[in-house]
Write a protein that holds these residues in place. Structure first.
Motif, PDB file in Angstrom:
ATOM      1  N   UNK A 426     -37.028  -3.164  18.915  1.00 31.59           N
ATOM      2  CA  UNK A 426     -35.653  -2.568  18.256  1.00 31.59           C
ATOM      3  C   UNK A 426     -35.744  -2.884  16.534  1.00 31.59           C
ATOM      4  N   UNK A 427     -34.860  -2.519  15.826  1.00 29.24           N
ATOM      5  CA  UNK A 427     -34.583  -2.600  14.507  1.00 29.24           C
ATOM      6  C   UNK A 427     -34.314  -4.242  14.548  1.00 29.24           C
ATOM      7  N   UNK A 428     -34.999  -4.874  13.345  1.00 26.82           N
ATOM      8  CA  UNK A 428     -34.616  -6.254  13.358  1.00 26.82           C
ATOM      9  C   UNK A 428     -33.251  -6.609  12.810  1.00 26.82           C
ATOM     10  N   UNK A 429     -32.489  -5.738  12.252  1.00 32.07           N
ATOM     11  CA  UNK A 429     -31.074  -6.256  12.255  1.00 32.07           C
ATOM     12  C   UNK A 429     -30.067  -5.689  13.374  1.00 32.07           C
ATOM     13  N   UNK A 430     -30.656  -5.296  14.517  1.00 27.82           N
ATOM     14  CA  UNK A 430     -29.746  -5.049  15.647  1.00 27.82           C
ATOM     15  C   UNK A 430     -29.435  -6.357  16.457  1.00 27.82           C
ATOM     16  N   UNK A 431     -30.042  -7.286  16.510  1.00 32.07           N
ATOM     17  CA  UNK A 431     -29.616  -8.500  17.195  1.00 32.07           C
ATOM     18  C   UNK A 431     -28.906  -9.158  16.228  1.00 32.07           C
ATOM     19  N   UNK A 432     -27.376  -9.436  16.690  1.00 32.00           N
ATOM     20  CA  UNK A 432     -26.491  -9.937  15.535  1.00 32.00           C
ATOM     21  C   UNK A 432     -26.000 -11.214  16.116  1.00 32.00           C
ATOM     22  N   UNK A 433     -26.807 -11.953  17.083  1.00 33.79           N
ATOM     23  CA  UNK A 433     -26.051 -13.103  17.296  1.00 33.79           C
ATOM     24  C   UNK A 433     -25.769 -14.265  16.389  1.00 33.79           C
ATOM     25  N   UNK A 434     -26.915 -14.250  15.481  1.00 31.28           N
ATOM     26  CA  UNK A 434     -27.268 -15.353  14.341  1.00 31.28           C
ATOM     27  C   UNK A 434     -26.772 -14.782  12.943  1.00 31.28           C
ATOM     28  N   UNK A 435     -26.065 -13.494  13.004  1.00 29.66           N
ATOM     29  CA  UNK A 435     -25.561 -12.914  11.731  1.00 29.66           C
ATOM     30  C   UNK A 435     -26.776 -12.558  11.248  1.00 29.66           C
ATOM     31  N   UNK A 436     -26.827 -12.619   9.745  1.00 33.69           N
ATOM     32  CA  UNK A 436     -28.102 -12.116   8.812  1.00 33.69           C
ATOM     33  C   UNK A 436     -28.177 -12.343   7.534  1.00 33.69           C
ATOM     34  N   UNK A 437     -29.097 -12.332   6.934  1.00 36.27           N
ATOM     35  CA  UNK A 437     -29.179 -12.354   5.369  1.00 36.27           C
ATOM     36  C   UNK A 437     -28.909 -13.659   4.862  1.00 36.27           C
ATOM     37  N   UNK A 438     -28.207 -13.593   3.796  1.00 29.85           N
ATOM     38  CA  UNK A 438     -28.084 -15.159   3.070  1.00 29.85           C
ATOM     39  C   UNK A 438     -27.437 -16.122   3.999  1.00 29.85           C
ATOM     40  N   UNK A 439     -26.608 -15.567   5.005  1.00 25.96           N
ATOM     41  CA  UNK A 439     -25.822 -16.574   5.613  1.00 25.96           C
ATOM     42  C   UNK A 439     -26.542 -16.610   7.066  1.00 25.96           C
ATOM     43  N   UNK A 440     -27.387 -16.185   7.256  1.00 21.63           N
ATOM     44  CA  UNK A 440     -28.180 -16.129   8.821  1.00 21.63           C
ATOM     45  C   UNK A 440     -27.993 -17.581   9.119  1.00 21.63           C
ATOM     46  N   UNK A 441     -27.487 -17.610  10.400  1.00 23.72           N
ATOM     47  CA  UNK A 441     -27.200 -19.078  11.038  1.00 23.72           C
ATOM     48  C   UNK A 441     -28.288 -20.077  10.586  1.00 23.72           C
ATOM     49  N   UNK A 442     -27.959 -21.123  10.073  1.00 27.18           N
ATOM     50  CA  UNK A 442     -29.222 -21.944   9.770  1.00 27.18           C
ATOM     51  C   UNK A 442     -29.300 -22.987  11.061  1.00 27.18           C
ATOM     52  N   UNK A 443     -28.479 -22.768  11.852  1.00 31.21           N
ATOM     53  CA  UNK A 443     -28.545 -23.717  13.271  1.00 31.21           C
ATOM     54  C   UNK A 443     -29.449 -23.033  14.270  1.00 31.21           C
ATOM     55  N   UNK A 444     -30.015 -21.906  14.089  1.00 30.19           N
ATOM     56  CA  UNK A 444     -30.630 -21.063  15.295  1.00 30.19           C
ATOM     57  C   UNK A 444     -31.664 -21.784  15.969  1.00 30.19           C
ATOM     58  N   UNK A 445     -32.418 -22.472  14.931  1.00 31.19           N
ATOM     59  CA  UNK A 445     -33.827 -23.385  15.598  1.00 31.19           C
ATOM     60  C   UNK A 445     -33.415 -24.385  16.472  1.00 31.19           C
ATOM     61  N   UNK A 446     -32.349 -25.058  16.000  1.00 30.71           N
ATOM     62  CA  UNK A 446     -31.870 -26.177  16.935  1.00 30.71           C
ATOM     63  C   UNK A 446     -31.225 -25.515  18.177  1.00 30.71           C
ATOM     64  N   UNK A 447     -30.294 -24.408  17.860  1.00 33.90           N
ATOM     65  CA  UNK A 447     -29.751 -24.053  19.135  1.00 33.90           C
ATOM     66  C   UNK A 447     -30.778 -23.646  20.155  1.00 33.90           C
ATOM     67  N   UNK A 448     -31.785 -22.890  19.888  1.00 35.61           N
ATOM     68  CA  UNK A 448     -32.734 -22.290  20.689  1.00 35.61           C
ATOM     69  C   UNK A 448     -33.435 -23.581  21.228  1.00 35.61           C
ATOM     70  N   UNK A 449     -33.507 -24.736  20.588  1.00 35.07           N
ATOM     71  CA  UNK A 449     -34.210 -25.828  21.251  1.00 35.07           C
ATOM     72  C   UNK A 449     -33.425 -26.259  22.577  1.00 35.07           C
ATOM     73  N   UNK A 450     -31.991 -26.613  21.993  1.00 36.62           N
ATOM     74  CA  UNK A 450     -31.204 -27.188  22.982  1.00 36.62           C
ATOM     75  C   UNK A 450     -30.936 -26.488  24.202  1.00 36.62           C
ATOM     76  N   UNK A 451     -30.913 -25.035  23.871  1.00 38.48           N
ATOM     77  CA  UNK A 451     -30.102 -24.402  25.032  1.00 38.48           C
ATOM     78  C   UNK A 451     -31.705 -24.198  25.878  1.00 38.48           C
ATOM     79  N   UNK A 452     -32.695 -23.647  25.391  1.00 40.50           N
ATOM     80  CA  UNK A 452     -33.892 -23.402  26.134  1.00 40.50           C
ATOM     81  C   UNK A 452     -34.318 -24.923  26.948  1.00 40.50           C
TER      82      UNK A 452
END
Ligand code: HEM
Length: 514
Positions: A426-452
């Motif tokens: 799928x197109x890389x901009x289709x997954x919208x959960x963490x936003x994208x571009x300059x404001x892409x969620x900076x907490x996404x690595x931490x979020x993956x770690x805690x939730x998984x």
């Protein structure tokens, strides 16, 4: 007779006046702007639609539009809704004129009832011409880098220690409401990790409930009409949290917080923001740490435990690839060697976190040389439309498919029979959960770690059984799709379970390590 014709004339007159009003007040559009959809009720029709139907409203309007972006006139202004990943990517790339901060600066103070003075300090309208960075830009500089994947090992270790202690305290046969179980633990753990051992919530655990009272009522609170009456729980929840954070700041406990918070507080101090007003901004940031991650954790647990086959496959995957000792699960192994659990995590977010990334148009912008976006409008990337587009994700777009993200973190388009292969990414901009571009969620690595990690130790070490009086667990609550698209979607009801250690693992003291 006279009465009937008078009535007809009155009706005709009313219709004519209505037509003239709606013609005069129709938002005028340039022919290069995206196609426009006028609401039935001028000015407020789309707002009413969104408040009543939530994201479903946008999907309904979008179904009538073939263009990849369209215009909704609202209150004399306009909002552009973008419904294709290709256009989303163009929006993300145009970050010099399509600005995230400008909207956040307007929304954040409303979420937490900041004073006019604080709002003005955040807006700082003369900053650009005076060559200064605004508070939000300074904050960006101190928040983003320390949340990078290579710099979070310290906070990852802290968060995992909290989870370890939490799961080892679970009593066999303990009954829990699963949404509350997941959201409250994520809140307690991340407040401890980010704000330190003296964080306001550990000093006063009832603030965890106060925080979620506020979170549940943010939208009515932001309407800002006598919130102490019309958004009562949210209002009092917020005020309790503000009080807790004020004491925390006054006592200097922030010295033990993670660097992003210490640096941000210094910026607020230097800008002359008072302690109670700083406390409000801390509550807003806590929403970023706790809100979406807590809600997502619930859904990941529910999606795994509601499917016995999937639960068994995930247990196998953890045993083979992430169990580094009989009592120890490694997050690094979960992340790098367990594709199924990571796919479940992202597929869960596709369905419950279709975030509406919004940008403020600072200057007229010609998107892709084709679509004109006018200064002072808002452009929104319609996550709720893109995440439900069968032409992007495949015919089972409305279903939870645990394998959709098995081969790519962008996801794959499924085949007609629902199968997934390593083709059709799928197109890389289709997954919208963490936003994208300059404001892409900076907490996404931490979020993956805690939730998984939390989901994995629960899946591997525990069973979830029906609580007393129920013959089976009432899994699969509906998503509250009508919820205003502010954060991840909540369930319409709780799921009650009885927790029990798995057979043969009754005496294991679990450890989740980085
Ligand atoms: C499942 C959990 C999460 C989801 C779904 C999520 C989603 C988002 C989204 C959609 C944005 C806006 C991006 C945009 O519109 O382009 C954002 C921004 C942000 N998120 Fe997250 N987030 C999550 C967890 C976290 C965590 C755990 C943290 C902190 C550790 C965090 C910190 C932030 C911050 C600071 C911003 C603002 C970025 C900026 O101003 O540039 N988020 N997040």
């Amino acid at each position: 007779m006279v009465t009937a014709s008078a009535t007809l004339s009155a009706l005709a007159l009313a219709a004519a006046i209505g037509a003239v009003i709606s013609f005069v007040f129709r938002t005028k559009v340039d022919s290069r702007e995206p196609p426009i959809f006028h609401p039935k009720i001028p000015f407020i029709g789309h707002i009413v639609g969104m408040l009543k139907e939530g994201p479903l409203y946008l999907a309904r309007v979008s179904a009538n539009c073939n263009a990849p972006i369209f215009t909704l006139p609202m209150l004399g202004g306009r909002t552009y809704i973008c419904k294709s990943p290709q256009i989303a990517q163009l929006v993300q790339r145009a970050s010099s004129t399509l600005d995230f901060d400008q909207l956040i600066i307007q929304v954040t103070p409303r979420m937490v009832g900041s004073s006019k003075e604080t709002r003005q300090k955040l807006l700082d309208p003369t900053a650009k011409e005076e060559g200064r960075k605004r508070i939000s830009e300074l904050g960006h500089d101190v928040i983003h880098p320390p949340l990078g994947v290579h710099r979070i090992s310290g906070i990852v270790a802290l968060q995992l220690e909290h989870f370890t202690e939490f799961v080892n305290k679970i009593q066999d046969g303990q009954e829990n409401a699963l949404f509350k179980f997941a959201t409250r633990e994520i809140t307690a753990a991340s407040m401890h990790t980010f704000y330190g051992p003296q964080n306001p919530f550990s000093n006063n655990p009832e603030l965890i409930e106060a925080f979620w009272d506020w979170e549940a009522g943010i939208v009515p609170y932001m309407v800002d009409v006598l919130p102490s009456i019309f958004a009562r729980k949210a209002y009092y929840g917020l005020e309790k949290c503000v009080q807790g954070f004020s004491e925390y700041l006054e006592k200097g406990y922030i010295k033990d917080a993670y660097c992003i918070l210490r640096d941000r507080q210094r910026i607020h101090e230097e800008a002359g923001i008072s302690v109670p007003e700083q406390a409000r901004l801390e509550v807003a940031l806590s929403f970023g740490f706790n809100g979406n991650a807590g809600i997502t954790s619930f859904w990941v647990l529910q999606n795994i435990f509601a499917r016995p086959d999937l639960l068994s496959q995930i247990r196998d995957e953890i045993r083979e690839n992430a169990l580094v000792a009989p009592d120890t699960i490694s997050f690094t192994k979960l992340r790098d060697a367990c594709p199924l659990i990571n796919s479940v995590y992202r597929e869960t977010m596709r369905l419950i976190a279709p975030m509406p990334s919004a940008r403020y148009v600072l200057e007229d912008t010609l998107l892709g040389g084709e679509y004109l976006l006018r200064k002072d409008a808002v452009v929104q990337i319609g996550g709720s439309i893109i995440h439900h587009d069968a032409s992007i994700w495949g015919p089972d777009v409305e279903e939870f498919n645990p394998r959709r993200f098995l081969y790519s973190s962008s996801g794959s388009k499924t085949n007609a029979d629902g199968s997934v292969t390593d083709k059709n990414q799928v197109h890389s901009a289709a997954f919208r959960s963490f936003g994208g571009g300059a404001s892409l969620c900076p907490g996404r690595h931490f979020a993956q770690m805690e939730i998984v990690s939390l989901a994995s130790v629960m899946a591997y070490g525990f069973d979830m059984l029906p609580p007393k009086g129920q013959s089976e667990v009432a899994w699969n609550p509906q998503r509250n799709e009508k919820q205003f698209p502010f954060a991840a979607i909540k369930p319409v009801r709780e799921v009650h379970v009885k927790l029990q250690r798995r057979k043969g693992m009754e005496d294991v003291k679990w450890m989740v390590k980085p």
